[in-house]
Design an enzyme around this catalytic site. Structure first.
Site, short mmCIF file in Angstrom:
data_model
loop_
_atom_site.label_atom_id
_atom_site.label_comp_id
_atom_site.label_asym_id
_atom_site.label_seq_id
_atom_site.Cartn_x
_atom_site.Cartn_y
_atom_site.Cartn_z
N HIS A 33 0.84 -1.21 0.00
CA HIS A 33 0.00 0.00 0.00
C HIS A 33 0.87 1.26 0.00
CE1 HIS A 33 -3.92 -1.96 0.30
NE2 HIS A 33 -3.33 -2.83 1.10
N THR A 34 2.05 1.14 -0.56
CA THR A 34 2.94 2.30 -0.68
C THR A 34 2.97 2.83 -2.11
OG1 THR A 34 4.69 0.68 -0.91
CG2 THR A 34 4.50 1.76 1.23
N ASP A 35 2.59 2.01 -3.10
CA ASP A 35 2.78 2.48 -4.49
C ASP A 35 1.87 3.66 -4.81
OD1 ASP A 35 0.50 0.83 -4.76
OD2 ASP A 35 1.22 -0.17 -6.59
N SER A 66 -7.61 -18.09 -24.32
CA SER A 66 -6.82 -18.45 -23.14
C SER A 66 -7.21 -19.84 -22.67
CB SER A 66 -7.09 -17.44 -22.01
OG SER A 66 -6.89 -18.05 -20.76
N GLY A 123 -3.80 -12.52 -5.78
CA GLY A 123 -2.89 -11.43 -5.36
C GLY A 123 -1.47 -11.65 -5.86
N SER A 125 -0.78 -11.35 -9.13
CA SER A 125 -0.68 -10.54 -10.35
C SER A 125 -0.76 -11.33 -11.65
CB SER A 125 0.59 -9.70 -10.35
OG SER A 125 0.40 -8.61 -9.53
N GLU A 159 -4.69 -1.61 -17.62
CA GLU A 159 -5.48 -2.11 -16.49
C GLU A 159 -6.34 -0.98 -15.89
OE1 GLU A 159 -3.81 -5.19 -14.24
OE2 GLU A 159 -5.24 -5.01 -12.59
N ASP A 171 2.75 -3.94 -9.84
CA ASP A 171 2.58 -5.27 -10.43
C ASP A 171 3.21 -5.34 -11.82
OD1 ASP A 171 1.07 -5.52 -8.18
OD2 ASP A 171 -0.86 -5.78 -9.22
P1 ADP Z 1 -4.48 -11.14 -9.75
O1 ADP Z 1 -3.85 -10.19 -10.71
O2 ADP Z 1 -4.01 -10.95 -8.36
O3 ADP Z 1 -4.36 -12.57 -10.17
P2 ADP Z 1 -6.83 -9.80 -10.65
O4 ADP Z 1 -8.23 -9.79 -10.19
O5 ADP Z 1 -6.11 -8.51 -10.77
O6 ADP Z 1 -6.03 -10.82 -9.71
O7 ADP Z 1 -6.74 -10.49 -12.07
C1 ADP Z 1 -7.36 -11.73 -12.29
C2 ADP Z 1 -8.12 -11.68 -13.60
O8 ADP Z 1 -7.19 -11.58 -14.70
C3 ADP Z 1 -8.91 -12.93 -13.89
O9 ADP Z 1 -10.19 -12.86 -13.30
C4 ADP Z 1 -8.98 -12.90 -15.40
O10 ADP Z 1 -9.98 -11.99 -15.85
C5 ADP Z 1 -7.65 -12.32 -15.80
N1 ADP Z 1 -6.66 -13.37 -16.08
C6 ADP Z 1 -5.48 -13.55 -15.49
N2 ADP Z 1 -4.79 -14.57 -16.04
C7 ADP Z 1 -5.58 -15.05 -17.03
C8 ADP Z 1 -5.44 -16.11 -18.00
N3 ADP Z 1 -4.38 -16.89 -18.06
N4 ADP Z 1 -6.47 -16.28 -18.87
C9 ADP Z 1 -7.56 -15.50 -18.84
N5 ADP Z 1 -7.73 -14.51 -17.96
C10 ADP Z 1 -6.77 -14.27 -17.07
MG MG Z 2 -4.08 -8.08 -10.68
#
Ligand code: ADP
Ligand code: MG
Length: 381
Positions: A33-35, A66, A123, A125, A159, A171
Site C-alpha cells: 500500500h505504498t505504491d 486463453s 494477489g 498478479s 489495467e 505489479d
Molecule cells: P491477480 O492479478 O491478483 O491474479 P486480478 O483480479 O487482478 O487478480 O486479475 C485476475 C483476472 O485476470 C482474472 O479474473 C482474469 O480476468 C484475468 N486473467 C489472469 N490470467 C488469465 C489467463 N491466463 N487467462 C484468462 N484470464 C486471465
Molecule cells: Mg491483478
C-alpha cells in the site's frame, strides 16, 4: 511445454505462432500500500508465468484465446477498441493493444493464445502477467524498442483505463522489469528501479507463499477507501504524497490528523522505512534479517492499515509458531497470500503446520508455493 502451447495455438488459430513470450506473476517482499502513496516497494518475479503464443494479422482483427478462460475465441477489431467496450478477461490483453495505440505506437491485429501457471485472483498478479506478456510480444513483433519500464506503464494504463481497475504500477513493473536472483527495489515517484540480490537458498533459507484461497468481498471498496484516506491525510498535512513524510515527522503529523487517519499514515510511513531497511540488509547479504521486518509489516497491516483477515492472520501466526523467521500478509489484503521466510530444513514442517492449522480451523487447505526470484517478461522462443 512450448510444444503443447504450439499445438494449442494451432488448434485455436491454425498454423504456427511467430514466437512465444512469457511474463511472470509477482510477490511483494515488503512495501505494501505504498505504491499509490508515491513510495517504495520490493517485489520479486515468480517462476510461475503466463505464456503467450502470438502471430501478427494484417486485417486489424485481434483474436484472443486463453487456456484458463476457455470458451470461443474473442474476436475484436483493433480500430474499435475503446475503454468499457470489453468487459471479460480479454479487457486486459486488448487494453494493452489499445494503450500502445493511444501512446502513438505501431500496433495491429494478432492471433494470441495464452496459457498460465500464475494462480488467478490470488494477489500474485496474473493480470499484470497477462498484460506484460502482450506488451513484450508487441514490442518485439513491431520493433517498438520501448524497454521494460515503458512497457510496464503501458500495461498499467491498460489495467487502469481500459479494464477499469485502479491499481498502482508495482505489479506491472515487477512482471516487466525483474531479473533472476533479484528483487526489484521500486521508487514509484522517481519511476526508477534497481535490482537487489535476493537468493534465500544461498543463505540456507526458503521463502514460501501460503495462498489462503480466500478473498473477502469488501476488498474493492476498502481499497478505494484506503486510498481516499491517504489522500485526505495528505491534504490536511499539505503534502503531495505520504512518501514525503519521514518517520521523525510522524508524531507531529499524527497530532494534526483526526484519529481515523493516524493509523493509515503510520502504516505508510513505517512501511516505506521498512523497504529501505530490507534493501540495506539484502545488499549486505543478510537475508535472514528480513524476518523481523516481515513480522513488523504484518502487525502494521493488521493493526494500523487493517487489511488482514482471520485466514491470513492464522497463516502468519502458525508459520511463526512453526519456526518461520518472519511472515506477513502480502498483496492488497482481505485474503489472498501470506509470505513466510524459513530455514530450509524447517520449510516442510512449517508448511505442514500451517496446513494443519487451516484444517483445524475448518478453512480450505492452503496452497504452498515456493519462491525463486525469476526474470521479468521475455521472449522464450
Ligand atoms: P491477480 O492479478 O491478483 O491474479 P486480478 O483480479 O487482478 O487478480 O486479475 C485476475 C483476472 O485476470 C482474472 O479474473 C482474469 O480476468 C484475468 N486473467 C489472469 N490470467 C488469465 C489467463 N491466463 N487467462 C484468462 N484470464 C486471465
Ligand atoms: Mg491483478
Amino acid at each position: 511445454m512450448n510444444d503443447a502451447l504450439r499445438t494449442a495455438f494451432a488448434a485455436v488459430h491454425g498454423g504456427r505462432p511467430e514466437g512465444i513470450w512469457a511474463a511472470p506473476g509477482r510477490v511483494n517482499l515488503i512495501g505494501e500500500h505504498t505504491d499509490y502513496n508515491d513510495g517504495f516497494a520490493l517485489p520479486v518475479a515468480l517462476a510461475q508465468t503466463t505464456r503467450l503464443a502470438a502471430r501478427r494479422r494484417t486485417d486489424g482483427r485481434l483474436r484472443l484465446h486463453s487456456a484458463q478462460a476457455g470458451g470461443p475465441v474473442v474476436d475484436l477489431a483493433v480500430a474499435d477498441l475503446t475503454p468499457g467496450a470489453v468487459t471479460t478477461w480479454a479487457a486486459y490483453p486488448a487494453g494493452v493493444v489499445w494503450a500502445l495505440g493511444e501512446a502513438g505506437h505501431r500496433t495491429g491485429g494478432a492471433d494470441l493464445h495464452f496459457d498460465s501457471t500464475v494462480p488467478t485472483g490470488a494477489g500474485l498478479s496474473s493480470s499484470a502477467a497477462l498484460e506484460c506478456a502482450v506488451a513484450r510480444a508487441y514490442d518485439d513483433l513491431h520493433g517498438l524498442g520501448l524497454g521494460p519500464p515503458a512497457l510496464a506503464r503501458i500495461a498499467q494504463r491498460a489495467e487502469n483505463a481500459f479494464a477499469g481497475v485502479p491499481c498502482g504500477v508495482m505489479d506491472q513493473m515487477a512482471s516487466s522489469c525483474c531479473a533472476a536472483g533479484a528483487a526489484l527495489h521500486l521508487d514509484v515517484r522517481a519511476g526508477s528501479h534497481e535490482h537487489v540480490p535476493f537468493d534465500p537458498e544461498a543463505a540456507g533459507l526458503r521463502l514460501l507463499i501460503v495462498d489462503t484461497r480466500v478473498t473477502h468481498d469488501l476488498g474493492d471498496g476498502a481499497y478505494a477507501a484506503l486510498r481516499a484516506g491517504c489522500e485526505r491525510a495528505c491534504a490536511l498535512l499539505g503534502l503531495a504524497a505520504l512518501r514525503d513524510l519521514s518517520p521523525d515527522q510522524l508524531p507531529r503529523a499524527e497530532r494534526m490528523l483526526p484519529a481515523r487517519l493516524r493509523p493509515l499514515v503510520r502504516h505508510v510511513v513505517t512501511e516505506n522505512a521498512r523497504v529501505a531497511e530490507a534493501v540495506a540488509h539484502l545488499k549486505a547479504g543478510r537475508v535472514a534479517e528480513l524476518g523481523p521486518i516481515l513480522n513488523s509489516a504484518h502487525a502494521s497491516l493488521r493493526d494500523d492499515y487493517r487489511v488482514s483477515c482471520p485466514e491470513t492472520d492464522l497463516a502468519v501466526d502458525s508459520a511463526v509458531a512453526a519456526g518461520a523467521l518472519g511472515a506477513r500478509i502480502t498483496g492488497g489484503g482481505f485474503g489472498g497470500c501470506v509470505i513466510a521466510l524459513v530455514a530450509a530444513d524447517r520449510a516442510e514442517q512449517m508448511g505442514a503446520a500451517v496446513t494443519a492449522a487451516f484444517r483445524g480451523a475448518g478453512y480450505r487447505e492452503p496452497h504452498l508455493i515456493p519462491v525463486t526470484a525469476a526474470p521479468g517478461a521475455r521472449r522464450i522462443e
